[in-house]
Design a protein around this motif. Sequence first.
Motif, PDB file in Angstrom:
ATOM      1  N   SER A 209      41.216  45.706  32.281  1.00 38.69           N
ATOM      2  CA  SER A 209      41.933  46.554  33.223  1.00 38.69           C
ATOM      3  C   SER A 209      41.284  47.937  33.257  1.00 38.69           C
ATOM      4  N   PRO A 210      41.454  48.661  34.357  1.00 38.40           N
ATOM      5  CA  PRO A 210      40.891  50.016  34.430  1.00 38.40           C
ATOM      6  C   PRO A 210      41.441  50.945  33.364  1.00 38.40           C
ATOM      7  N   GLU A 211      42.756  50.875  33.103  1.00 36.29           N
ATOM      8  CA  GLU A 211      43.327  51.796  32.129  1.00 36.29           C
ATOM      9  C   GLU A 211      42.815  51.525  30.719  1.00 36.29           C
ATOM     10  N   GLU A 240      36.991  48.916  40.341  1.00 32.97           N
ATOM     11  CA  GLU A 240      38.305  49.438  39.985  1.00 32.97           C
ATOM     12  C   GLU A 240      38.236  50.361  38.773  1.00 32.97           C
ATOM     13  N   PHE A 244      39.136  54.394  38.812  1.00 33.70           N
ATOM     14  CA  PHE A 244      40.164  54.911  37.907  1.00 33.70           C
ATOM     15  C   PHE A 244      39.598  55.987  37.000  1.00 33.70           C
ATOM     16  N   GLU A 249      43.435  57.235  39.399  1.00 32.56           N
ATOM     17  CA  GLU A 249      44.301  56.454  40.270  1.00 32.56           C
ATOM     18  C   GLU A 249      43.777  55.030  40.417  1.00 32.56           C
ATOM     19  N   TYR A 250      44.681  54.111  40.698  1.00 30.99           N
ATOM     20  CA  TYR A 250      44.285  52.724  40.873  1.00 30.99           C
ATOM     21  C   TYR A 250      43.733  52.500  42.277  1.00 30.99           C
ATOM     22  N   ARG A 331      46.899  40.648  39.035  1.00 31.66           N
ATOM     23  CA  ARG A 331      45.596  40.494  38.395  1.00 31.66           C
ATOM     24  C   ARG A 331      45.720  39.528  37.226  1.00 31.66           C
TER      25      ARG A 331
END
Length: 346
Positions: A209-211, A240, A244, A249-250, A331
């Motif tokens: 995930s991006p985060e 993505e 980020f 931001e997504y 996702r």
Amino acid sequence: MVKIGKIELPAFPLLLAPMEDVSDPPFRAVCKDNGTDLMYTEFISSEGLIRDAIKSRQKLDIFEEERPVGIQIFGGDEEAMAMSAQIVSTVNPDLVDINFGCPVKKVVSKGAGAGVLKDIDLMVRLTEAVVRGTNLPVTVKTRLGWDHDSLNILEVAERLQDVGIQALSIHGRTRAQMYKGHADWTLIGKVKENPRIKIPIFGNGDIDSPEKAVEYKNRYGVDGLMIGRAAIGYPWIFREIKHFEKTGEYLAPPTIQERIDVIKKHLTQSMKWKGDTLGILEMRRHYANYLKGFPSVKEFRNILVNLKTYPEIEEVLDKMIVRYDGFIPDRIMASYPEGNEPSCSI
């Protein structure tokens, strides 16, 4: 900027991991379109290259639009590794990578891949042989150690740097873990913190995930990330993460139109590379991952895997655009039955 020899990468590059039967030229093409900064071929047996095995030779196929691209080799014999490095150099990749991390039995039993983690002196000799066998930058991918009683990555990083590697990618699991449990990035961070280490250190394992990508970048200080299984069926993960990291931001997830466009490109590239019949056949294993999360999608998948011509496939894909217009699935990472994961997605 991150440098590997003369290769210049962005300040925090994203790498596509080499995965057997996955990271071939068609798959690499759609990942490149979506922001991958450095890619690798599927791993290639040094012995296979030397005896001119057809499958091994075909894995040497690289294309200008993929650059920078590295060719990854594996083996347990110094002379064979040196010779294969020479062979690899003739097709002019940007670098040569050594796989010391593949945990699958058929590789480990030959004293290659993660099997070399049992013998660090041999790992050093094999690396020296490859460095001597090519003028290209040499990099290595490996794991934390053979098991939790032999977490030797700190020693490995120093010794491999000393014999000439120019970057190191570390998967945060041991060989004993295979792909189970969670990747432990603590030792990856310690390698990066070591003042003796001057080469780029790339972290790998569980980035989905991006985060998480940005969190691990900040927590462990790595120079970049390598992503494997999370990109299967979802090459958009690279763009993505970059969005980020830059904005906090997504990025909007891909629409059904974007997904079908990528499937079409992957398919046409596969047909171009392998020929129409084999290209269509090999694409069948990718549909399920591209289409994860769509309701009642099984009916479309069942049709797609039985079609034999591009116009027929295109017609079904276009019907999906109409059926799923406006629907955005959650996702979902690619999944595999235990023991059937893509080999060496380290």
